[in-house]
Scaffold this motif. Structure first.
Motif, PDB file in Angstrom:
ATOM      1  N   GLY A 158       8.815   0.812  -7.261  1.00 22.92           N
ATOM      2  CA  GLY A 158       8.445   2.100  -6.679  1.00 22.92           C
ATOM      3  C   GLY A 158       6.944   2.360  -6.694  1.00 22.92           C
ATOM      4  O   GLY A 158       6.323   2.559  -5.637  1.00 22.92           O
ATOM      5  N   PRO A 159       6.303   2.363  -7.881  1.00 24.09           N
ATOM      6  CA  PRO A 159       4.849   2.593  -7.902  1.00 24.09           C
ATOM      7  C   PRO A 159       4.054   1.513  -7.188  1.00 24.09           C
ATOM      8  O   PRO A 159       3.041   1.806  -6.555  1.00 24.09           O
ATOM      9  CB  PRO A 159       4.513   2.606  -9.392  1.00 24.09           C
ATOM     10  N   LEU A 160       4.532   0.259  -7.248  1.00 30.17           N
ATOM     11  CA  LEU A 160       3.815  -0.811  -6.562  1.00 30.17           C
ATOM     12  C   LEU A 160       3.858  -0.612  -5.048  1.00 30.17           C
ATOM     13  O   LEU A 160       2.848  -0.764  -4.357  1.00 30.17           O
ATOM     14  CB  LEU A 160       4.399  -2.175  -6.936  1.00 30.17           C
ATOM     15  N   SER A 161       5.021  -0.240  -4.511  1.00 27.16           N
ATOM     16  CA  SER A 161       5.113  -0.004  -3.065  1.00 27.16           C
ATOM     17  C   SER A 161       4.303   1.229  -2.656  1.00 27.16           C
ATOM     18  O   SER A 161       3.694   1.247  -1.587  1.00 27.16           O
ATOM     19  CB  SER A 161       6.568   0.128  -2.637  1.00 27.16           C
ATOM     20  N   MET A 162       4.261   2.253  -3.501  1.00 25.22           N
ATOM     21  CA  MET A 162       3.435   3.424  -3.199  1.00 25.22           C
ATOM     22  C   MET A 162       1.955   3.046  -3.171  1.00 25.22           C
ATOM     23  O   MET A 162       1.198   3.528  -2.331  1.00 25.22           O
ATOM     24  CB  MET A 162       3.686   4.531  -4.226  1.00 25.22           C
ATOM     25  N   PHE A 163       1.552   2.172  -4.097  1.00 24.49           N
ATOM     26  CA  PHE A 163       0.163   1.723  -4.119  1.00 24.49           C
ATOM     27  C   PHE A 163      -0.178   0.955  -2.842  1.00 24.49           C
ATOM     28  O   PHE A 163      -1.217   1.183  -2.229  1.00 24.49           O
ATOM     29  CB  PHE A 163      -0.081   0.842  -5.349  1.00 24.49           C
ATOM     30  N   VAL A 164       0.688   0.049  -2.441  1.00 23.19           N
ATOM     31  CA  VAL A 164       0.437  -0.757  -1.244  1.00 23.19           C
ATOM     32  C   VAL A 164       0.377   0.134  -0.002  1.00 23.19           C
ATOM     33  O   VAL A 164      -0.471  -0.048   0.873  1.00 23.19           O
ATOM     34  CB  VAL A 164       1.498  -1.866  -1.102  1.00 23.19           C
ATOM     35  N   MET A 165       1.255   1.132   0.085  1.00 26.92           N
ATOM     36  CA  MET A 165       1.259   2.015   1.252  1.00 26.92           C
ATOM     37  C   MET A 165       0.040   2.930   1.289  1.00 26.92           C
ATOM     38  O   MET A 165      -0.336   3.420   2.348  1.00 26.92           O
ATOM     39  CB  MET A 165       2.539   2.848   1.276  1.00 26.92           C
ATOM     40  N   SER A 166      -0.602   3.161   0.139  1.00 31.01           N
ATOM     41  CA  SER A 166      -1.752   4.064   0.112  1.00 31.01           C
ATOM     42  C   SER A 166      -3.081   3.346   0.319  1.00 31.01           C
ATOM     43  O   SER A 166      -4.129   3.989   0.302  1.00 31.01           O
ATOM     44  CB  SER A 166      -1.792   4.810  -1.220  1.00 31.01           C
ATOM     45  N   LEU A 167      -3.079   2.040   0.489  1.00 25.18           N
ATOM     46  CA  LEU A 167      -4.325   1.300   0.687  1.00 25.18           C
ATOM     47  C   LEU A 167      -5.008   1.712   1.989  1.00 25.18           C
ATOM     48  O   LEU A 167      -4.360   1.870   3.017  1.00 25.18           O
ATOM     49  CB  LEU A 167      -4.061  -0.209   0.698  1.00 25.18           C
ATOM     50  N   ARG A 168      -6.317   1.894   1.925  1.00 30.19           N
ATOM     51  CA  ARG A 168      -7.108   2.286   3.085  1.00 30.19           C
ATOM     52  C   ARG A 168      -8.228   1.273   3.288  1.00 30.19           C
ATOM     53  O   ARG A 168      -8.879   0.858   2.327  1.00 30.19           O
ATOM     54  CB  ARG A 168      -7.723   3.678   2.904  1.00 30.19           C
ATOM     55  N   ARG A 169      -8.473   0.934   4.525  1.00 24.94           N
ATOM     56  CA  ARG A 169      -9.516  -0.031   4.865  1.00 24.94           C
ATOM     57  C   ARG A 169     -10.875   0.497   4.397  1.00 24.94           C
ATOM     58  O   ARG A 169     -11.213   1.657   4.591  1.00 24.94           O
ATOM     59  CB  ARG A 169      -9.524  -0.248   6.372  1.00 24.94           C
ATOM     60  N   GLY A 170     -11.649  -0.382   3.780  1.00 22.72           N
ATOM     61  CA  GLY A 170     -12.971  -0.010   3.293  1.00 22.72           C
ATOM     62  C   GLY A 170     -12.978   0.419   1.842  1.00 22.72           C
ATOM     63  O   GLY A 170     -14.036   0.523   1.226  1.00 22.72           O
ATOM     64  N   PHE A 171     -11.820   0.705   1.266  1.00 23.45           N
ATOM     65  CA  PHE A 171     -11.732   1.157  -0.119  1.00 23.45           C
ATOM     66  C   PHE A 171     -10.892   0.210  -0.974  1.00 23.45           C
ATOM     67  O   PHE A 171     -10.427   0.581  -2.040  1.00 23.45           O
ATOM     68  CB  PHE A 171     -11.113   2.555  -0.191  1.00 23.45           C
ATOM     69  N   TYR A 172     -10.677  -1.002  -0.504  1.00 21.47           N
ATOM     70  CA  TYR A 172      -9.787  -1.939  -1.201  1.00 21.47           C
ATOM     71  C   TYR A 172     -10.259  -2.229  -2.625  1.00 21.47           C
ATOM     72  O   TYR A 172      -9.481  -2.174  -3.570  1.00 21.47           O
ATOM     73  CB  TYR A 172      -9.654  -3.255  -0.443  1.00 21.47           C
ATOM     74  N   VAL A 173     -11.536  -2.535  -2.783  1.00 23.15           N
ATOM     75  CA  VAL A 173     -12.050  -2.892  -4.107  1.00 23.15           C
ATOM     76  C   VAL A 173     -11.911  -1.716  -5.062  1.00 23.15           C
ATOM     77  O   VAL A 173     -11.456  -1.861  -6.202  1.00 23.15           O
ATOM     78  CB  VAL A 173     -13.520  -3.355  -4.007  1.00 23.15           C
ATOM     79  N   TYR A 174     -12.262  -0.537  -4.596  1.00 26.00           N
ATOM     80  CA  TYR A 174     -12.157   0.658  -5.430  1.00 26.00           C
ATOM     81  C   TYR A 174     -10.705   0.952  -5.800  1.00 26.00           C
ATOM     82  O   TYR A 174     -10.397   1.240  -6.957  1.00 26.00           O
ATOM     83  CB  TYR A 174     -12.771   1.843  -4.682  1.00 26.00           C
TER      84      TYR A 174
END
Length: 122
Positions: free
Chosen positions: A7-23
């Motif tokens: 659950g938390p892993l899929s939420m993390f993947v869905m919240s990824l935004r281009r340009g902020f990956y490293v952060y």
């Protein structure tokens, strides 16, 4: 258990935004390791009679040394210790050493008060 991880892993993947990956990955790793450290350290709580005090004592002494060396060096430091690290001071080194010595005496006294840490006379 799998759902609690997925659950938390899929939420993390869905919240990824281009340009902020490293952060975003950095924050994710901080949170993940914080939770792992919290869970592992709380599981050691039940092992206190089997020697966890001998694991935690050096950890507390290292934390004490680093913290007080920084604080004493920050507030009272004037003499540079080594040219490799210009912000390290002799005063910070001595303050860290003295505070570690005092904390080791306090921890020794505290451990000595426990009936489980003293060898029986027989």
């Amino acid at each position: 258990m799998f759902g609690m991880t997925l659950g938390p892993l899929s939420m993390f993947v869905m919240s990824l935004r281009r340009g902020f990956y490293v952060y975003q990955f950095r924050l994710f790793v901080y949170a993940l390791f914080g939770l792992i450290l919290l869970v592992l350290s709380s599981s050691f709580y039940f092992l206190i009679l089997e020697g966890i005090a001998w694991f935690m004592t050096p950890c507390f002494l290292i934390i004490t040394n680093d913290t007080f060396a920084y604080l004493v060096g920050y507030f009272f430091g004037r003499t540079p210790l080594i040219s490799l690290s210009p912000k390290k001071t002799v005063e910070g080194f001595l303050g860290g050493a003295a505070s570690t010595f005092v904390m080791s005496l306090a921890i020794t006294w505290l451990i000595g008060q426990s009936q489980y840490m003293i060898c029986p006379a027989t």
